[in-house]
Design a protein around this motif. Structure first.
Motif, PDB file in Angstrom:
ATOM      1  N   TYR A 162      -2.442   3.444  -7.724  1.00 46.79           N
ATOM      2  CA  TYR A 162      -2.296   2.821  -6.764  1.00 46.79           C
ATOM      3  C   TYR A 162      -2.043   1.168  -7.902  1.00 46.79           C
ATOM      4  O   TYR A 162      -1.498   1.358  -8.897  1.00 46.79           O
ATOM      5  N   ILE A 163      -1.063   0.688  -6.646  1.00 51.38           N
ATOM      6  CA  ILE A 163      -0.595  -0.482  -6.924  1.00 51.38           C
ATOM      7  C   ILE A 163      -1.303  -2.076  -6.540  1.00 51.38           C
ATOM      8  O   ILE A 163      -1.791  -2.020  -6.158  1.00 51.38           O
ATOM      9  N   ASN A 164      -1.894  -2.765  -7.711  1.00 52.31           N
ATOM     10  CA  ASN A 164      -2.910  -3.330  -8.179  1.00 52.31           C
ATOM     11  C   ASN A 164      -1.771  -4.666  -7.564  1.00 52.31           C
ATOM     12  O   ASN A 164      -2.750  -5.611  -6.309  1.00 52.31           O
ATOM     13  N   HIS A 165      -0.840  -5.254  -8.182  1.00 51.19           N
ATOM     14  CA  HIS A 165       0.418  -5.700  -7.539  1.00 51.19           C
ATOM     15  C   HIS A 165       1.891  -6.011  -8.010  1.00 51.19           C
ATOM     16  O   HIS A 165       2.075  -5.253  -9.000  1.00 51.19           O
TER      17      HIS A 165
ATOM     18  N   GLU B  34       1.281  -1.053   0.219  1.00 45.67           N
ATOM     19  CA  GLU B  34      -0.143  -0.232  -0.070  1.00 45.67           C
ATOM     20  C   GLU B  34       1.259   0.793  -0.265  1.00 45.67           C
ATOM     21  O   GLU B  34       1.254   2.212   0.923  1.00 45.67           O
ATOM     22  N   ILE B  35       1.614   1.559  -0.931  1.00 46.87           N
ATOM     23  CA  ILE B  35       2.413   2.266  -1.448  1.00 46.87           C
ATOM     24  C   ILE B  35       2.073   3.257  -3.269  1.00 46.87           C
ATOM     25  O   ILE B  35       2.013   2.600  -3.622  1.00 46.87           O
ATOM     26  N   PRO B  36       2.285   4.497  -2.642  1.00 45.56           N
ATOM     27  CA  PRO B  36       2.661   5.147  -4.346  1.00 45.56           C
ATOM     28  C   PRO B  36       3.320   4.586  -5.035  1.00 45.56           C
ATOM     29  O   PRO B  36       4.210   4.229  -4.895  1.00 45.56           O
ATOM     30  N   PRO B  37       2.401   3.942  -6.476  1.00 44.42           N
ATOM     31  CA  PRO B  37       3.117   3.205  -7.795  1.00 44.42           C
ATOM     32  C   PRO B  37       5.323   4.311  -7.722  1.00 44.42           C
ATOM     33  O   PRO B  37       5.748   2.941  -8.141  1.00 44.42           O
TER      34      PRO B  37
END
Length: 326
Positions: free
Chosen positions: A198-201, A141-144
């Motif tokens: 947002y990072i999906n994975h 849960e961090i910025p891309p």
């Protein structure tokens, strides 16, 4: 159940009775006997003594789900394992699992790859049964724009794990190659799925040359393996377990600061080019400088010949030593 039986046998220096195993798993003695026989068929040497129970004598060099779960000592890293006897690449499989919603920390391993690759699409030698091919799925849960630093976290954790398991003086060539005696030992590849904010994975693949005895002629001067350096074979599952232990700890420190402030001193202590001359091969210019170490963002700090210091971005340049691979 097989992985839990393995874990119990490993944790007990003596014998584990069949009754203990029955009570632990709520199954019959026949079910335990079948599980033990399956382990034997997979190469585990398990001794059975009447009125004493079972004792594990030796284990094969495998990286299966049961083997890894039985040796891992982590809270979340690698607690969900997918093993492939042969696959295209563990990164491809991990990305597919990420799209299917598999949890943070899912680990993918393979005994062989036929489409293993490194940075810029370079081929990664992936023979069967002799090296580590693994990828970990993360949902940070961090910025891309902070995700690329995770590559350095994995590089540090891999180097620390290898040093503990082998005692070898492994080092890091910025940003994420692990080298030994001037040759490449480990390659790391990071790929991610993101939205704008947002990072999906994130999937980070690690390839380690473990028990390879020879390389093709074109790789002899650039690559090495643990076996070539030591003359001894080492179980791959042990290496994976120790790397996951370090990664879980280092990941927590990274997430705490959301940068490499807590890790840069350890990383810099392993940096093979630190305080040495390097050749910076950028898109617009090439120049020679002295590598100083990374900053908290994972950029390589260098000092030009005129004394000016600047930060080099991993995505923009390739750093090569003036002499040899590193």
């Amino acid at each position: 159940m097989k992985s839990e039986i393995l874990k119990m046998l490993r944790e007990d220096d003596g014998y584990v009775s069949g009754q203990q195993l029955c009570e632990k798993f709520g199954v019959s003695r026949t079910a335990i006997w079948k599980a033990i026989n399956q382990l034997k068929e997979e190469g585990y040497q398990v001794e059975a003594v009447r009125n004493r129970g079972y004792h594990i004598v030796s284990s094969p060099d495998v990286v299966t789900e049961e083997e890894l779960i039985s040796v891992l000592d982590t809270v979340w890293a690698g607690q969900q394992v997918f093993f492939f006897e042969k696959t295209d690449s563990t990164n491809i499989q991990a990305k597919q699992l990420g799209e299917k919603g598999m949890p943070h920390g899912t680990l993918v391993t393979a005994n062989q790859q036929d489409k293993g690759r490194g940075r810029r699409g370079r081929f990664w030698e992936s023979p069967a049964g002799s090296s580590i091919y693994m990828s970990i799925l993360l949902r940070p849960e961090i910025p891309p724009d902070k995700a690329p630093m995770l590559t350095l976290v994995v590089a540090l954790s891999t180097a620390e794990g290898l040093k503990e398991c082998t005692g070898l003086d492994v080092q890091i060539k910025w940003p994420n190659d692990i080298v030994l005696n001037g040759k490449k030992l480990v390659g790391i590849l990071t790929e991610m799925s993101t939205e704008i904010d947002y990072i999906n994975h994130v999937v980070i693949g690690v390839g380690i040359n473990v028990n390879i005895q020879t390389f093709p002629e074109e790789l002899n001067e650039k690559a090495t393996s643990i076996y070539i350096e030591t003359g001894q074979k080492i179980k791959r599952s042990k290496i994976i377990a120790v790397i996951m232990k370090y990664f879980e700890k280092n990941y927590a420190l990274f997430m705490q600061a959301q940068n490499l402030e807590n890790l840069k001193d350890k990383y810099n202590s392993l940096l093979v080019n630190r305080e040495k001359e390097v050749r910076i091969l950028g898109a617009k210019e090439q120049f020679t400088a002295i590598a100083l170490g990374i900053n908290r963002h994972g950029e390589l700090l260098v000092r030009r010949e005129d004394g000016q210091e600047e930060a080099v971005f991993a995505g923009e340049v390739s750093v090569r030593g003036v002499y040899g691979y590193v």
